[in-house]
Write an enzyme that holds these catalytic residues in place. Structure first.
Site, mmCIF file in Angstrom:
data_model
loop_
_atom_site.group_PDB
_atom_site.id
_atom_site.type_symbol
_atom_site.label_atom_id
_atom_site.label_comp_id
_atom_site.label_asym_id
_atom_site.label_seq_id
_atom_site.Cartn_x
_atom_site.Cartn_y
_atom_site.Cartn_z
ATOM 1 N N SER A 110 0.831 -1.206 0.000
ATOM 2 C CA SER A 110 0.000 0.000 0.000
ATOM 3 C C SER A 110 0.863 1.253 0.000
ATOM 4 C CB SER A 110 -0.977 0.004 1.176
ATOM 5 O OG SER A 110 -0.295 -0.082 2.399
ATOM 6 N N GLU A 111 2.027 1.218 0.677
ATOM 7 C CA GLU A 111 3.002 2.308 0.595
ATOM 8 C C GLU A 111 4.419 1.782 0.733
ATOM 9 O OE1 GLU A 111 -0.649 4.628 1.865
ATOM 10 O OE2 GLU A 111 0.368 2.940 2.825
ATOM 11 N N SER A 112 5.343 2.510 0.139
ATOM 12 C CA SER A 112 6.781 2.338 0.352
ATOM 13 C C SER A 112 7.354 3.708 0.691
ATOM 14 C CB SER A 112 7.475 1.788 -0.898
ATOM 15 O OG SER A 112 6.993 0.501 -1.241
#
Length: 278
Positions: free
Chosen positions: A44-46
């Site tokens: 979903s995020e990095s």
């Protein structure tokens, strides 16, 4: 090469919570390359750690698989825990596009196991398309006013009458795509204990396991509508329906429509580490 770790944020053990890939020493990477790496990781995020530009310990850029975010909760919490393993400091200051976010680290036997962050205070307003949103969610109404909060991402909140109704929710994800730049947060509960689900095709996330940037606004939403007193910490359980239980803790300070501080905290567990050959 760029070293990275994967931290399961808002979880006390791996394979729970919300994973974030944290890449170190990224000053040589362009924004376009970071975006492609985030797409490759498909979380979903990095996050990407760079040298600070002001007085912080590091500057952080946050990417979903489809866009860059100015602020996000679980990626920053995971990043703080990852950076905490690299230092003996008990406090970190991480620079974001929404300003510098302070973190207090909690250690056990020298290992960082949890942290708390002071989040940006959001703005809020009534949501302009409540009927369309309810239709996309398959709901007839909301137990609270439908309002949207902005602390970087835009979070809209819809209240359900019970946890059972929340768990049974099956939104029309194609219809939710008609709401650009928006995370849809549905919640239920009472007192100190709340459950939440977040859907955001606009941010490239069908359903999120833990939405830290929504935890603070939810505490504000509940306090503004007199469901909890300001200053009371709440527990928010999210991700149950997708097999990634996550526990977030949030507290808002203020009175009436004035908010003076927002704190969100939780655990984090290291899951993996590796190197990107770029």
């Amino acid at each position: 090469m760029h070293r990275y770790v994967v931290i399961d944020a808002f979880a006390s053990e791996p394979l729970q919570g919300n994973p974030v890939a944290v890449f170190f020493d990224c000053d040589d990477l362009s924004g376009e390359r970071m975006q492609r790496m985030a797409r490759e990781m498909n979380l979903s995020e990095s996050t990407f750690v760079l040298r600070p530009q002001q007085d912080g310990d590091a500057r952080i850029r946050i990417f979903t698989p489809v866009n860059e975010l100015p602020f996000a909760g679980h990626p920053l919490l995971g990043t703080a825990i990852a950076l905490g393993a690299e230092t003996d400091k008990d406090r970190l200051f991480l620079e974001t596009r929404m300003g510098t976010v302070p973190f207090a680290l909690e250690r056990q036997d020298g290992k960082v196991v949890a942290c708390s962050m002071q989040q940006p205070i959001p703005t809020w307003e009534h949501f302009s398309r409540p009927a369309e949103l309810l239709a996309a969610l398959g709901l007839k109404g909301s137990t609270f006013p439908i309002e949207v909060y902005r602390n970087g991402p835009r979070h809209v909140f819809v209240g359900l009458e019970s946890v059972a109704a929340l768990s049974a929710l099956h939104p029309d994800h194609r219809a939710l795509c008609d709401f650009p730049d928006l995370a849809v947060n549905c919640f239920a509960g009472a007192g100190r204990h709340w459950r939440s689900r977040m859907f955001s095709p606009a941010y490239g996330v069908v359903e999120d396991a833990a939405t830290g940037s929504a935890a603070g606004p939810l505490a504000i939403h509940l306090a503004r509508h007199r469901q909890i007193p300001y200053g009371q910490q709440i527990e928010i359980l999210q991700g149950v329906e997708i097999g990634r239980p996550s526990r977030m803790y949030a507290r808002a300070e203020g009175a009436g429509e004035r908010v003076s501080a927002v704190e969100v905290s939780g655990n984090g567990a290291a899951f993996a580490e590796g190197r990107a050959y770029l």
